[in-house]
Design an enzyme around this catalytic site. Structure first.
Site, PDB file in Angstrom:
ATOM      1  N   ASP A   1      40.469  58.832  -4.183  1.00 55.43           N
ATOM      2  CA  ASP A   1      40.265  59.644  -2.635  1.00 55.43           C
ATOM      3  C   ASP A   1      41.702  59.895  -2.314  1.00 55.43           C
ATOM      4  O   ASP A   1      41.839  60.812  -1.701  1.00 55.43           O
ATOM      5  CB  ASP A   1      39.515  58.472  -1.604  1.00 55.43           C
ATOM      6  CG  ASP A   1      39.251  59.318  -0.485  1.00 55.43           C
ATOM      7  OD1 ASP A   1      39.578  60.488  -0.510  1.00 55.43           O
ATOM      8  OD2 ASP A   1      38.190  58.726  -0.020  1.00 55.43           O
TER       9      ASP A   1
ATOM     10  N   HIS B   1      36.766  55.748   7.636  1.00 49.82           N
ATOM     11  CA  HIS B   1      38.117  56.467   7.797  1.00 49.82           C
ATOM     12  C   HIS B   1      38.837  55.912   9.016  1.00 49.82           C
ATOM     13  O   HIS B   1      38.052  55.417   9.877  1.00 49.82           O
ATOM     14  CB  HIS B   1      38.096  58.002   7.638  1.00 49.82           C
ATOM     15  CG  HIS B   1      37.970  58.729   6.380  1.00 49.82           C
ATOM     16  ND1 HIS B   1      37.871  59.811   6.080  1.00 49.82           N
ATOM     17  CD2 HIS B   1      37.277  57.985   4.930  1.00 49.82           C
ATOM     18  CE1 HIS B   1      37.726  59.996   4.758  1.00 49.82           C
ATOM     19  NE2 HIS B   1      37.529  59.047   4.033  1.00 49.82           N
TER      20      HIS B   1
ATOM     21  N   CYS C   1      45.346  61.955   6.539  1.00 48.73           N
ATOM     22  CA  CYS C   1      44.142  62.663   7.167  1.00 48.73           C
ATOM     23  C   CYS C   1      44.499  63.942   7.587  1.00 48.73           C
ATOM     24  O   CYS C   1      45.386  64.127   8.177  1.00 48.73           O
ATOM     25  CB  CYS C   1      43.627  61.750   8.278  1.00 48.73           C
ATOM     26  SG  CYS C   1      42.381  62.775   8.993  1.00 48.73           S
TER      27      CYS C   1
END
Ligand code: ZN
Length: 323
Positions: free
Chosen positions: A17, A215, A246
């Site tokens: 990720d 998140h 992000c």
């Protein structure tokens, strides 16, 4: 060390990720070093890559080789993401222990990202589980369907409960051993986390929803993790140094930060198997390997509290949660 009992499994997703979200391509040798060092620090599950076409994600083009290396580490569960059956075939050939198929609860998001409807994704899940069932018992990877955008979507907004219930039921019916909930857009709050875990468990059963991918887009990552723990969640995804950031909120980590999550759990008396000092030293190494990428988190800056000793072995999960 891997034989020691733990209360909560932290699944490190940074090599997948984190690396897929940054421009820098980390060389294979450093990916191997990262995974080895983090496993040596006590992390027991690492999502090491994704089997997507190299033209889409050149950062993860060497996933098969990364899996082969990670498989040499004793006691480590080697997890990968796959977008479809072809990815699952590659993951199985490489020897992955755990395969996750992300299925976006928002059908618009699914169509934009992987050009597949919900029906097509369920068909993909069914094909993957059929493939897994055809393998000899010892070679079958654990297969999870992960409901991304479960807590809301940047295109569709709120996802109706009925859609989540329907997708979760169909994923299990299609052969997924487990369904995960993923806060792709960083919209979740603790009350919603509790509610959606109960909602989905009501359809698939408690033992088929044990993990969350959260998140920290709006600063609620650890609060949401705690809400999940209080509902009995036992696997939490996190990324070392919050790598990847992000895209919607500059300055915020994307995934929750592994070392901050590990500190929260261990200081609450919940065993993760992780040596925090060793983990913080892997973070420092990672920051050196990726000098042009920001890393996030607080524990690394503040250090461990004076007199910090970690969880006493006698503290049990239920005691620590007061239940
Ligand atoms: Zn994520």
């Amino acid at each position: 060390m891997a034989d020691q009992k733990i209360d909560v499994l932290i699944s490190e997703v940074g090599p997948r990720d984190g690396l897929q979200s940054i421009d820098t391509i980390l060389p294979l040798a450093l990916k191997k070093a990262w995974i080895s060092a983090e496993a040596a620090a006590g992390v027991r599950e690492i999502e090491v890559g994704s089997f997507v076409p190299a033209s889409l994600l050149p950062q993860l083009a060497d996933t098969a080789e990364v899996v082969k290396h990670a498989k040499t580490i004793p006691g480590l569960t080697v997890a990968v993401l796959v977008p479809n059956l072809r990815g699952a075939e590659a993951a199985i050939a490489a020897g992955a222990d755990k395969i996750t198929l992300p299925v976006s609860a928002s059908e618009t998001h699914s169509l934009r990202n992987v050009r597949r409807t919900h029906d097509q994704m369920i068909a993909e899940a069914r094909a993957i589980s059929t493939l897994i069932a055809s393998l000899p018992p010892g070679r079958r990877p654990h297969f999870e369907g992960s409901l991304s955008t479960a807590f809301g979507c940047t295109i569709e907004g709120a996802i109706p409960d009925a859609v989540l219930q329907d997708l979760a039921a169909r994923l299990v019916e299609a052969g997924c051993a487990e369904v995960g909930l993923s806060d792709t857009s960083g919209y979740a709050n603790p009350t919603q986390v509790r509610r959606l875990i109960r909602l989905v468990r009501g359809v698939v059963g408690d033992d088929r929803l044990t993990g969350l991918h959260l998140h920290n887009t709006r600063g609620l990552g650890l609060a949401n993790a705690l809400a999940g723990l209080e509902e009995g969640i036992t696997t939490l995804d996190a990324s070392l140094g919050g790598l990847g950031g992000c895209p919607f909120a500059p300055g915020a980590s994307g995934n929750i930060v592994t070392e901050d999550l590990a500190f929260m759990l261990e200081s609450m008396g919940l065993r993760t198997g992780i040596d925090l000092d060793a983990l913080l030293s892997v973070r420092r190494q990672l920051a050196q390997w990726l000098p042009n990428e920001p890393v996030y988190g607080f524990t690394s800056e503040a250090g461990l509290p004076l007199g910090y000793v970690g969880p006493p072995q006698i503290v049990r999960f239920a005691d620590a949660l007061g239940g």
